[in-house]
Scaffold this motif. Structure first.
Motif, PDB file in Angstrom:
ATOM      1  N   VAL A 156       0.819  -1.280  -0.295  1.00  0.00           N
ATOM      2  CA  VAL A 156      -0.111  -0.006  -0.058  1.00  0.00           C
ATOM      3  C   VAL A 156       0.881   1.305   0.232  1.00  0.00           C
ATOM      4  O   VAL A 156       1.820   1.414   0.968  1.00  0.00           O
ATOM      5  CB  VAL A 156      -0.830   0.068   0.979  1.00  0.00           C
ATOM      6  CG1 VAL A 156      -1.768   1.308   1.198  1.00  0.00           C
ATOM      7  CG2 VAL A 156      -1.759  -0.986   1.227  1.00  0.00           C
ATOM      8  N   LYS A 157       0.662   2.062  -1.127  1.00  0.00           N
ATOM      9  CA  LYS A 157       1.211   3.515  -1.079  1.00  0.00           C
ATOM     10  C   LYS A 157       0.597   4.269  -0.446  1.00  0.00           C
ATOM     11  O   LYS A 157       1.097   5.354   0.246  1.00  0.00           O
ATOM     12  CB  LYS A 157       1.661   3.557  -2.677  1.00  0.00           C
ATOM     13  CG  LYS A 157       2.435   2.876  -3.182  1.00  0.00           C
ATOM     14  CD  LYS A 157       2.754   3.206  -4.760  1.00  0.00           C
ATOM     15  CE  LYS A 157       1.225   3.218  -5.544  1.00  0.00           C
ATOM     16  NZ  LYS A 157       1.613   3.629  -6.933  1.00  0.00           N
ATOM     17  N   THR A 158      -0.748   4.539  -0.436  1.00  0.00           N
ATOM     18  CA  THR A 158      -1.383   5.757  -0.080  1.00  0.00           C
ATOM     19  C   THR A 158      -2.798   5.184   0.707  1.00  0.00           C
ATOM     20  O   THR A 158      -3.487   4.141   0.149  1.00  0.00           O
ATOM     21  CB  THR A 158      -1.940   6.608  -1.227  1.00  0.00           C
ATOM     22  OG1 THR A 158      -0.789   6.948  -1.890  1.00  0.00           O
ATOM     23  CG2 THR A 158      -2.734   7.813  -0.595  1.00  0.00           C
ATOM     24  N   ILE A 159      -3.089   5.630   1.765  1.00  0.00           N
ATOM     25  CA  ILE A 159      -4.342   5.672   2.603  1.00  0.00           C
ATOM     26  C   ILE A 159      -5.267   6.702   2.264  1.00  0.00           C
ATOM     27  O   ILE A 159      -4.730   7.764   2.726  1.00  0.00           O
ATOM     28  CB  ILE A 159      -4.173   5.067   3.938  1.00  0.00           C
ATOM     29  CG1 ILE A 159      -3.449   3.848   3.963  1.00  0.00           C
ATOM     30  CG2 ILE A 159      -5.327   5.024   4.621  1.00  0.00           C
ATOM     31  CD1 ILE A 159      -3.007   3.132   5.736  1.00  0.00           C
ATOM     32  N   ILE A 160      -6.325   6.526   2.019  1.00  0.00           N
ATOM     33  CA  ILE A 160      -7.510   7.606   1.753  1.00  0.00           C
ATOM     34  C   ILE A 160      -8.433   7.490   2.821  1.00  0.00           C
ATOM     35  O   ILE A 160      -8.898   6.157   3.014  1.00  0.00           O
ATOM     36  CB  ILE A 160      -8.138   7.643   0.435  1.00  0.00           C
ATOM     37  CG1 ILE A 160      -7.077   7.810  -0.597  1.00  0.00           C
ATOM     38  CG2 ILE A 160      -9.130   8.707   0.210  1.00  0.00           C
ATOM     39  CD1 ILE A 160      -7.657   7.564  -2.315  1.00  0.00           C
ATOM     40  N   ALA A 161      -8.598   8.384   3.818  1.00  0.00           N
ATOM     41  CA  ALA A 161      -9.209   8.390   4.847  1.00  0.00           C
ATOM     42  C   ALA A 161     -10.714   9.133   4.615  1.00  0.00           C
ATOM     43  O   ALA A 161     -10.796  10.075   4.048  1.00  0.00           O
ATOM     44  CB  ALA A 161      -8.636   8.822   6.019  1.00  0.00           C
ATOM     45  N   THR A 162     -11.661   8.643   5.501  1.00  0.00           N
ATOM     46  CA  THR A 162     -13.089   9.427   5.465  1.00  0.00           C
ATOM     47  C   THR A 162     -13.745   9.064   6.871  1.00  0.00           C
ATOM     48  O   THR A 162     -13.571   7.986   7.484  1.00  0.00           O
ATOM     49  CB  THR A 162     -13.853   8.915   4.332  1.00  0.00           C
ATOM     50  OG1 THR A 162     -15.246   9.681   4.479  1.00  0.00           O
ATOM     51  CG2 THR A 162     -14.081   7.354   4.428  1.00  0.00           C
ATOM     52  N   ASN A 163     -14.546  10.154   7.403  1.00  0.00           N
ATOM     53  CA  ASN A 163     -14.876  10.042   8.815  1.00  0.00           C
ATOM     54  C   ASN A 163     -16.352   9.616   8.386  1.00  0.00           C
ATOM     55  O   ASN A 163     -17.051  10.256   7.630  1.00  0.00           O
ATOM     56  CB  ASN A 163     -14.864  11.456   9.374  1.00  0.00           C
ATOM     57  CG  ASN A 163     -14.943  11.402  10.965  1.00  0.00           C
ATOM     58  OD1 ASN A 163     -16.165  10.858  11.388  1.00  0.00           O
ATOM     59  ND2 ASN A 163     -14.212  11.681  11.676  1.00  0.00           N
ATOM     60  N   VAL A 164     -16.861   8.784   9.332  1.00  0.00           N
ATOM     61  CA  VAL A 164     -18.306   8.424   9.128  1.00  0.00           C
ATOM     62  C   VAL A 164     -19.220   9.591   9.272  1.00  0.00           C
ATOM     63  O   VAL A 164     -20.070   9.641   8.718  1.00  0.00           O
ATOM     64  CB  VAL A 164     -18.439   7.192  10.315  1.00  0.00           C
ATOM     65  CG1 VAL A 164     -18.695   7.910  11.604  1.00  0.00           C
ATOM     66  CG2 VAL A 164     -19.832   6.584  10.084  1.00  0.00           C
ATOM     67  N   LYS A 165     -18.832  10.416   9.907  1.00  0.00           N
ATOM     68  CA  LYS A 165     -19.814  11.885   9.996  1.00  0.00           C
ATOM     69  C   LYS A 165     -19.994  12.668   8.785  1.00  0.00           C
ATOM     70  O   LYS A 165     -20.822  13.401   8.861  1.00  0.00           O
ATOM     71  CB  LYS A 165     -19.457  12.692  11.169  1.00  0.00           C
ATOM     72  CG  LYS A 165     -18.038  13.559  10.910  1.00  0.00           C
ATOM     73  CD  LYS A 165     -17.559  14.429  12.335  1.00  0.00           C
ATOM     74  CE  LYS A 165     -16.239  15.083  11.901  1.00  0.00           C
ATOM     75  NZ  LYS A 165     -15.871  15.831  13.226  1.00  0.00           N
ATOM     76  N   GLU A 166     -18.997  12.486   7.890  1.00  0.00           N
ATOM     77  CA  GLU A 166     -19.246  13.482   6.662  1.00  0.00           C
ATOM     78  C   GLU A 166     -20.551  13.377   5.939  1.00  0.00           C
ATOM     79  O   GLU A 166     -20.924  14.200   5.273  1.00  0.00           O
ATOM     80  CB  GLU A 166     -17.924  12.831   5.661  1.00  0.00           C
ATOM     81  CG  GLU A 166     -16.594  13.697   6.316  1.00  0.00           C
ATOM     82  CD  GLU A 166     -15.513  12.851   5.447  1.00  0.00           C
ATOM     83  OE1 GLU A 166     -15.810  11.919   4.743  1.00  0.00           O
ATOM     84  OE2 GLU A 166     -14.130  13.049   6.036  1.00  0.00           O
ATOM     85  N   TYR A 167     -21.311  12.311   6.167  1.00  0.00           N
ATOM     86  CA  TYR A 167     -22.447  11.891   5.474  1.00  0.00           C
ATOM     87  C   TYR A 167     -23.579  11.695   6.441  1.00  0.00           C
ATOM     88  O   TYR A 167     -24.882  11.516   6.050  1.00  0.00           O
ATOM     89  CB  TYR A 167     -22.502  10.971   4.251  1.00  0.00           C
ATOM     90  CG  TYR A 167     -21.529  11.099   3.359  1.00  0.00           C
ATOM     91  CD1 TYR A 167     -21.907  12.090   2.319  1.00  0.00           C
ATOM     92  CD2 TYR A 167     -20.218  10.705   3.058  1.00  0.00           C
ATOM     93  CE1 TYR A 167     -21.263  12.258   1.188  1.00  0.00           C
ATOM     94  CE2 TYR A 167     -19.428  10.964   2.104  1.00  0.00           C
ATOM     95  CZ  TYR A 167     -19.844  11.746   1.075  1.00  0.00           C
ATOM     96  OH  TYR A 167     -18.988  12.171   0.009  1.00  0.00           O
ATOM     97  N   LEU A 168     -23.420  12.154   7.807  1.00  0.00           N
ATOM     98  CA  LEU A 168     -24.287  12.163   8.704  1.00  0.00           C
ATOM     99  C   LEU A 168     -25.269  13.399   8.535  1.00  0.00           C
ATOM    100  O   LEU A 168     -24.668  14.537   7.962  1.00  0.00           O
ATOM    101  CB  LEU A 168     -23.921  12.168  10.084  1.00  0.00           C
ATOM    102  CG  LEU A 168     -23.385  10.861  10.555  1.00  0.00           C
ATOM    103  CD1 LEU A 168     -22.667  10.853  11.899  1.00  0.00           C
ATOM    104  CD2 LEU A 168     -24.057   9.798  10.519  1.00  0.00           C
ATOM    105  N   PRO A 169     -26.663  13.574   8.804  1.00  0.00           N
ATOM    106  CA  PRO A 169     -27.393  14.425   8.867  1.00  0.00           C
ATOM    107  C   PRO A 169     -26.841  15.628   9.961  1.00  0.00           C
ATOM    108  O   PRO A 169     -26.226  15.279  10.836  1.00  0.00           O
ATOM    109  CB  PRO A 169     -28.714  14.184   9.536  1.00  0.00           C
ATOM    110  CG  PRO A 169     -28.735  12.718   9.293  1.00  0.00           C
ATOM    111  CD  PRO A 169     -27.459  12.382   9.277  1.00  0.00           C
ATOM    112  N   GLY A 170     -26.804  16.905   9.736  1.00  0.00           N
ATOM    113  CA  GLY A 170     -26.356  18.296  10.165  1.00  0.00           C
ATOM    114  C   GLY A 170     -26.200  18.160  12.033  1.00  0.00           C
ATOM    115  O   GLY A 170     -25.418  18.051  12.594  1.00  0.00           O
ATOM    116  N   LEU A 171     -27.407  17.590  12.398  1.00  0.00           N
ATOM    117  CA  LEU A 171     -27.748  17.750  13.714  1.00  0.00           C
ATOM    118  C   LEU A 171     -26.776  16.411  14.268  1.00  0.00           C
ATOM    119  O   LEU A 171     -26.164  16.491  15.457  1.00  0.00           O
ATOM    120  CB  LEU A 171     -29.126  17.538  14.237  1.00  0.00           C
ATOM    121  CG  LEU A 171     -29.457  17.331  15.929  1.00  0.00           C
ATOM    122  CD1 LEU A 171     -28.758  18.504  16.669  1.00  0.00           C
ATOM    123  CD2 LEU A 171     -30.874  17.331  15.973  1.00  0.00           C
TER     124      LEU A 171
END
Length: 595
Positions: A156-171
């Motif tokens: 593995v050369k690169t890890i791409i990260a995403t947070n679970v909250k990025e697509y949660l509803p605003g509240l």
């Protein structure tokens, strides 16, 4: 006299289901998404939903135009970072919007998706990432640190990260950031050098489209499966194989419905997308219709599943027997507080479906729960009972259009047995894999060209076909055990237990679950070393260092010796018989005492 070549199952298809769907289009998988985005751009594609105290269950949606554009942007970003056609990308995520965007982004870039169970321990995760040869990993922040630990031992050369909250509803996103993000391990202030945030890629390349040619002949997915040997291997499938299976599934389950009507369907996205069952029959199926997927990251949380059904009213539900049984027995469902009436058609796979589970679910929902069958090698569904026609108890149903099936002798693997007799199930059709990645010997065992010129897949399952073309799985050819819909291979568990310093000999086998009808549980029989001791709790803790939770035995027995054959092979069947005799004796004793 009926023969397999007669395809007797065709006579029992629902009206509207064609005998053949040829010619299948030689298109890439993502063409379904692109066409849906053009035809139904404002249709909701993905619903990220959660329960928030006081506010109740709230949701955030992405429409088809947004999912198509986001996956385009990711594809451009991956190519810019050096992804070449045919390179593998590992996805380490549960059922989230990020997973689906990543899946289609990789495919659009010409990459091969190698999704893996995010709950795997580091050693198992490392093996699959290494075996696939993945150059990139896309993951939730929750798993980032573990992946960094194993990265030096991978390509593995690169890890791409995403947070679970990025697509949660605003509240929900705000509350998660304040109250849960750090506590639950999702917090990650910064990435290490060389790694990238998924959202940064999507922002940087927004509005761009990848300039690369991908056809149906290119590889699309690696699905890891133990096969018949227990050795983990990647079933490699082309785009056109997955496309064919999606088209077949639509014909069987929607009974000739057209896309304009079917775009109103609501899929319950509860079964894991990191397995082909969820990836094809939920993600691919829904995208081909322009339909909606309501995302459920953790199907083991039955409270959440039931609440999701009540709120979002799914119409199609692909699941496993344990999930249907859990819903049947949920207090809010049994009381009538939660209605299942929106559900029209369900497919059950991965394990035998108990008749009582099917009957109860159909009574509660008013819909159809169809038992089916499939394999990672096909790349998923191959058989199903009819939606409108007869569902035969214990049967996996009828083969899909254009799928040839036959039962051959267990002795020579070639001679067809008479209809009604048992043997190994073989299949040949447009959805069959190309082979196992980097395992030519295993591929040669599983895929063989017969005298008829067809390439046949050896399933490793013992089965029979009745005169009408309904198929029945009789037994497993090897000692594989199904726990919660996942394949477990006892020999692999044996190896881990044998490493415990107090264990002299051991054997693990699947036995009928004592409390859950139709399910299995793992039991381990242990011979201790002289003057050594161990408790079940210690053995479980030891196993959890190397195995997933579902692979760990839930019961242990300490014995003086294991039954063995004359050549020293442990006889698991005798251990299972011993267990059943002990249960029967216990039940008899309890009856006497009660009297």
């Amino acid at each position: 006299m009926v023969t397999y070549a007669d395809r007797p199952w065709l006579k029992h298809y629902d009206s509207g289901v064609p005998a053949s769907l040829h010619p299948y289009p030689n298109i890439p998988l993502f063409q379904f998404l692109h066409e849906a985005a053009q035809k139904f751009p404002s249709n909701i594609a993905l619903v990220t939903q959660t329960h928030v105290p006081v506010a109740g269950r709230i949701a955030k949606s992405l429409n088809y135009a947004e999912v198509d554009a986001a996956s385009d942007a990711l594809a451009v970003g991956l190519i810019e970072m050096g992804l070449k056609k045919g390179d593998r990308v590992a996805l380490v995520m549960p059922n989230t919007a990020s997973f689906i965007i990543s899946y289609y982004g990789v495919l659009k870039a010409g990459g091969v998706v190698a999704a893996t169970n995010p709950t795997y321990p580091a050693e198992k995760m490392q093996f699959q990432i290494n075996d696939s040869g993945a150059a990139f990993v896309i993951t939730l922040t929750l798993f980032y640190n573990m992946l960094k630990e194993i990265q030096p031992r991978t390509q593995v050369k690169t890890i791409i990260a995403t947070n679970v909250k990025e697509y949660l509803p605003g509240l929900a996103r705000t509350l998660f950031t304040i109250a849960k993000e750090k506590k639950t391990g999702h917090a990650l202030s910064a990435l290490q050098s060389g790694d990238v945030w998924l959202q940064d890629i999507l922002t940087k390349h927004a509005g761009k489209k990848p300039n690369i040619s991908v056809t149906g002949d290119d590889l699309a997915i690696f699905q890891y499966t133990g096969g018949t040997t227990g050795v983990s291997k990647a079933a490699a499938s082309q785009h056109k194989a997955v496309v064919a299976n999606i088209i077949q599934s639509k014909a069987i389950l929607l009974n000739g419905s057209n896309a304009a009507v079917s775009s109103n369907e609501v899929f319950l996205g509860a079964i894991p997308f990191f397995h082909v069952y969820g990836l094809v029959t939920v993600v691919g199926f829904a995208m081909s219709l322009g339909a909606r997927i309501v995302l459920v990251p953790n199907a083991r949380d039955i409270d959440d599943v039931v609440d999701t059904i009540q709120t979002f009213k799914p119409t199609l539900f692909m699941g496993v027997p344990a999930l249907y049984n859990g819903i049947n027995n949920h207090a809010r469902v049994k009381s009538g507080e939660v209605s299942l009436k929106s559900i029209r058609v369900c497919m059950s796979g991965s394990a035998p479906l108990p008749a009582v589970t099917k009957r109860t679910f159909e009574q509660l929902s008013g819909g159809k729960l169809l038992e089916g069958y499939g394999m990672s090698e096909t790349p998923t569904a191959t058989h199903a009972n009819p939606v409108l026609g007869e569902n035969r108890t214990g049967s996996i149903g009828l083969p899909f259009p254009d799928l040839d099936c036959k039962i051959v002798s267990l002795d020579d693997g070639i001679t067809e047995v008479a209809v009604g007799e048992v043997g190994e199930l073989l299949m040949s059709g447009p959805q069959v894999m190309t082979g196992y990645h980097n395992q030519p010997e295993e591929t040669a065992k599983s895929l063989r060209v017969h005298a008829d010129g067809k390439r046949w897949l050896y399933t490793g399952d013992i089965a029979r076909m009745d005169e009408d073309g309904y198929f029945y799985i009789v037994d497993r050819k090897k000692d594989m055990v199904l726990i919660g819909g996942f394949n477990v291979y006892p020999v692999q568990v044996d190896k881990v237990l044998a490493e415990h310093p107090s264990v002299l000999e051991c054997a693990v086998a699947g036995v009928p679950h004592e409390e859950k009808e139709g399910q299995e549980m793992l039991k381990g029989w242990i011979v201790l070393r002289p003057d050594c001791a161990a408790t079940p709790e210690e053995l479980v803790a030891h196993c959890l260092k190397y195995l997933s939770r579902y692979e760990v035995p839930t019961r242990f027995a300490f014995v003086d010796a294991l039954p063995k054959s004359v050549v020293g092979k442990t006889l698991r069947r005798e251990l299972i018989e011993l267990e059943m005799r002990e249960r029967a004796q216990k039940k008899a004793n309890a009856s006497v005492n009660a009297g």
